[in-house]
Design a protein around this motif. Structure first.
Motif, PDB file in Angstrom:
ATOM      1  N   VAL A   8     -35.527 -25.523   0.351  1.00 13.98           N
ATOM      2  CA  VAL A   8     -35.942 -26.860   0.776  1.00 13.98           C
ATOM      3  C   VAL A   8     -34.775 -27.860   0.800  1.00 13.98           C
ATOM      4  O   VAL A   8     -34.839 -28.858   1.515  1.00 13.98           O
ATOM      5  N   ASP A   9     -33.706 -27.567   0.031  1.00  9.66           N
ATOM      6  CA  ASP A   9     -32.548 -28.469   0.117  1.00  9.66           C
ATOM      7  C   ASP A   9     -31.893 -28.328   1.496  1.00  9.66           C
ATOM      8  O   ASP A   9     -31.519 -29.316   2.134  1.00  9.66           O
ATOM      9  N   VAL A  10     -31.803 -27.083   1.972  1.00  7.87           N
ATOM     10  CA  VAL A  10     -31.250 -26.879   3.322  1.00  7.87           C
ATOM     11  C   VAL A  10     -32.202 -27.464   4.368  1.00  7.87           C
ATOM     12  O   VAL A  10     -31.775 -28.024   5.380  1.00  7.87           O
ATOM     13  N   LEU A  11     -33.497 -27.327   4.101  1.00  4.77           N
ATOM     14  CA  LEU A  11     -34.492 -27.901   5.024  1.00  4.77           C
ATOM     15  C   LEU A  11     -34.251 -29.405   5.179  1.00  4.77           C
ATOM     16  O   LEU A  11     -34.220 -29.940   6.297  1.00  4.77           O
ATOM     17  N   GLU A  12     -34.043 -30.062   4.057  1.00  8.85           N
ATOM     18  CA  GLU A  12     -33.828 -31.515   4.097  1.00  8.85           C
ATOM     19  C   GLU A  12     -32.575 -31.867   4.919  1.00  8.85           C
ATOM     20  O   GLU A  12     -32.631 -32.710   5.810  1.00  8.85           O
ATOM     21  N   GLU A  13     -31.490 -31.159   4.606  1.00 11.21           N
ATOM     22  CA  GLU A  13     -30.240 -31.416   5.365  1.00 11.21           C
ATOM     23  C   GLU A  13     -30.458 -31.180   6.853  1.00 11.21           C
ATOM     24  O   GLU A  13     -29.981 -31.944   7.699  1.00 11.21           O
ATOM     25  N   THR A  14     -31.169 -30.089   7.146  1.00 11.55           N
ATOM     26  CA  THR A  14     -31.386 -29.716   8.552  1.00 11.55           C
ATOM     27  C   THR A  14     -32.173 -30.808   9.282  1.00 11.55           C
ATOM     28  O   THR A  14     -31.816 -31.209  10.389  1.00 11.55           O
ATOM     29  N   ILE A  15     -33.230 -31.286   8.635  1.00  7.59           N
ATOM     30  CA  ILE A  15     -34.053 -32.323   9.276  1.00  7.59           C
ATOM     31  C   ILE A  15     -33.200 -33.565   9.537  1.00  7.59           C
ATOM     32  O   ILE A  15     -33.219 -34.144  10.631  1.00  7.59           O
ATOM     33  N   LYS A  16     -32.422 -33.950   8.506  1.00  9.90           N
ATOM     34  CA  LYS A  16     -31.610 -35.180   8.646  1.00  9.90           C
ATOM     35  C   LYS A  16     -30.591 -35.034   9.766  1.00  9.90           C
ATOM     36  O   LYS A  16     -30.400 -35.941  10.572  1.00  9.90           O
ATOM     37  N   LEU A  44     -30.737 -32.998  12.358  1.00  8.77           N
ATOM     38  CA  LEU A  44     -31.409 -32.949  13.665  1.00  8.77           C
ATOM     39  C   LEU A  44     -31.782 -34.355  14.124  1.00  8.77           C
ATOM     40  O   LEU A  44     -31.598 -34.725  15.287  1.00  8.77           O
ATOM     41  N   LYS A  45     -32.293 -35.140  13.169  1.00 11.40           N
ATOM     42  CA  LYS A  45     -32.686 -36.507  13.525  1.00 11.40           C
ATOM     43  C   LYS A  45     -31.468 -37.334  13.922  1.00 11.40           C
ATOM     44  O   LYS A  45     -31.508 -38.090  14.899  1.00 11.40           O
ATOM     45  N   LYS A  83     -32.632 -35.389  17.883  1.00  8.94           N
ATOM     46  CA  LYS A  83     -33.599 -34.333  18.227  1.00  8.94           C
ATOM     47  C   LYS A  83     -34.993 -34.706  17.720  1.00  8.94           C
ATOM     48  O   LYS A  83     -35.141 -35.391  16.723  1.00  8.94           O
ATOM     49  N   ARG A  84     -35.977 -34.222  18.431  1.00 11.16           N
ATOM     50  CA  ARG A  84     -37.363 -34.500  18.062  1.00 11.16           C
ATOM     51  C   ARG A  84     -37.910 -33.323  17.248  1.00 11.16           C
ATOM     52  O   ARG A  84     -38.193 -32.263  17.827  1.00 11.16           O
TER      53      ARG A  84
END
Ligand SMILES: Cc1ncc(COP(=O)(O)O)c(C=O)c1O
Length: 399
Positions: free
Chosen positions: A153-161, A163-164, A168-169
Motif C-alpha cells: 500500500v505504500d507503493v500504491l500511495e506513491e503510484t496514485i500521487k 499518476l495524479k 492521469k485519471r
C-alpha cells in the motif's frame, strides 16, 4: 469478406489470449496440467443438484424456465444479502445484482467506469481475466507489486500521487484480497484499511473481487474491505463458481443502490437476465443448508492437495526457487532464479508432460518472467506429486 476493415476500435486491438494457447497445449494426452484455473470436478455436488432440480421441476417447473429480471431473482438476492452478512457485509437485496459469473461483473465494471486512457490500478501479478476485461474498454493498467501480505500500500500511495501529478485519471483499484489469483496471498487487515483510506482520499473506486475467501484451509477469516466501507467506495464481487459449480455461471455484485442500478442497465443490453434456472437451484442450495455442508468438503479436499503440492516442492525443487504457501484458494506462485525464463521453459515442460502458466501472463508491466502460477486443485493427488517431480526436473535442467 475482410472483417478487419469493419471491426470497431474496441475490438481491433484484442488478441487471442496466451492462456488459451497454453491451455490448448496442456490438454494434450498424458500432460499433468497445473495451468488451468479449474475446480476439481469431484468437488461438484452432482447428487444434491439432481435432488434440487427434481424438486423444482415437480413444484415450480415453468417458473424456473421463464425469463427473469435483470437484477436477479428477488428471494435469491435476499438470500445472498444474508449470506454475505455472515462475512461482515451489511447490505440488502436492493444492493445485490446477480451476474453471469464474476467475469461478467468485471466486464460491467469496465463498461460503467472505464473510458479510453483511464487508469485502473492492478496487482503485479493480477487476475488475467480482469486485465482482459479492462483492456477491452481501453484502460491504462498500472501495476503495483504484491508481497506475502498482498498489494504494497505504500507503493500504491506513491503510484496514485504520481499518476495524479501527471494528470492521469485514476478510476479504480482492482484487488483480489483473499488467496489472490495468481499469487495465493492474503491482503493483511492493516493494508485493507489503508487501501480503502487511500481510495477515499483520492476518490477512487475499489473493485474487491473475492472468489476464494470461503476456501480457507487455516487461519482466521479477515473482514472484506466492503465491511469497512461506509461511504460506498467499494464494489464487492462474489461468485458461486468455486463453492458450487462454475458451470452455473452465477455470481453477484454488491454496490450502493445508485451504482447497482447503473450496472443493472449496463447488464441489460448484454443478456437481459442471468439464467433464472440456475438462480433457482442455487437459491435452494443455500436456503436449505446444502451449501453450509458442502464448503467444508471442498476445503478438506483442496487443503490436502495443497499440502501434497507443497511437500513435493519442498522435496524436489532446487535451491534458488521460492514459492508462496497459500492458506486457502486454488493457486500458488513460484519464482525461479532471475535468469530463468518460464516462457522459454514452457516447451521443455510440455516435453516432460507437465504444464503451468508463466508469470508474465499476469503482469501488466511485462514482469514475472521468472515466475509461474500453479493450480493445485484440479489434478489428482498422485498426479500432483508426479507433476511436481517432472517440473523440478525441467527447472534443474534449465539451471
Ligand atoms: C479473481 C477472479 N475473478 C473472477 C473470476 C471469474 O469467475 P467466474 O467463474 O465467477 O466468472 C475468477 C476465475 O477464476 C477469478 O480467479
Amino acid at each position: 469478406m475482410n472483417y478487419e476493415k469493419l471491426f470497431s476500435q474496441r475490438v481491433v486491438h484484442l488478441r487471442s489470449s496466451v492462456i488459451r494457447q497454453l491451455l490448448a497445449v496442456s490438454k494434450q494426452p498424458g500432460i499433468i496440467s497445473f495451468a488451468g484455473g479449474l475446480p476439481n470436478p469431484k468437488a461438484f455436488p452432482v447428487e444434491d443438484i439432481r435432488e434440487i432440480v427434481n424438486k423444482l421441476m415437480d413444484e415450480n417447473g415453468p417458473n424456473t424456465l421463464q425469463y427473469g429480471t435483470t437484477q436477479g431473482l428477488e428471494e435469491f438476492r435476499e438470500e445472498i444479502a444474508r449470506f454475505v452478512g455472515h462475512m461482515g457485509i451489511e447490505t440488502d437485496a436492493e444492493q445485490v445484482l446477480i451476474t453471469v459469473g464474476s467475469q461478467q461483473a468485471l466486464d460491467i465494471v469496465g463498461k460503467v467506469f472505464i473510458d479510453r486512457g483511464d487508469v485502473a490500478i492492478v496487482g503485479l501479478p493480477t487476475y488475467l481475466g480482469a486485465i482482459n476485461a479492462f483492456y477491452a474498454y481501453g484502460a491504462n493498467m498500472v501495476g503495483v507489486p504484491l508481497d506475502e501480505h498482498g498489494m504494497k500500500v505504500d507503493v500504491l500511495e506513491e503510484t496514485i500521487k504520481k499518476l495524479k501529478a501527471d494528470g492521469k485519471r485514476v478510476k479504480l483499484i482492482y484487488t483480489v484480497p483473499t488467496f489472490q489469483n495468481p499469487a495465493g496471498v492474503e491482503l493483511s487487515e492493516e493494508r485493507r484499511k489503508r487501501m480503502l483510506e487511500l481510495a477515499m482520499e483520492h476518490d477512487i473506486l475499489v473493485v474487491e473481487d473475492e472468489p476464494y475467501s470461503l476456501l480457507r484451509f487455516e487461519g482466521e477469516p479477515l473482514k472484506p474491505l466492503k465491511h469497512y466501507d461506509t461511504e460506498g467506495y467499494v464494489v464487492y464481487l462474489g461468485t458461486f463458481s468455486k463453492i458450487l459449480a462454475p458451470g452455473f455461471r452465477l455470481a453477484y455484485v454488491i454496490a450502493p443502490d445508485s451504482l447497482s442500478n447503473k450496472m443493472e442497465m449496463a447488464k441489460q443490453s448484454m443478456d437481459l437476465c442471468t439464467p433464472p434456472f440456475t438462480q433457482h437451484i442455487a437459491y435452494h442450495y443455500i436456503r436449505n443448508g446444502y451449501m453450509k455442508k458442502h464448503i467444508p468438503r471442498i476445503i478438506e479436499m483442496y487443503r490436502r492437495k495443497r499440502d501434497i503440492m507443497l511437500d513435493a516442492m519442498d522435496e524436489h525443487f532446487p535451491d534458488g526457487c521460492s514459492w508462496t504457501r497459500p492458506r486457502g484458494g486454488m493457486f500458488l506462485w513460484a519464482e525461479l532464479p532471475k535468469h530463468v525464463s518460464t516462457v522459454e521453459m514452457f516447451d521443455d515442460a510440455v516435453k516432460e508432460k507437465v504444464a503451468y502458466v508463466h508469470g508474465q501472463a499476469f503482469h501488466v508491466d511485462g514482469g514475472g518472467t521468472n515466475a509461474m502460477r500453479l493450480n493445485f486443485t484440479n489434478a489428482s493427488d498422485d498426479n500432483i506429486a508426479e507433476g511436481i517431480r517432472r517440473l523440478a526436473k525441467v527447472i534443474k535442467a534449465r539451471l
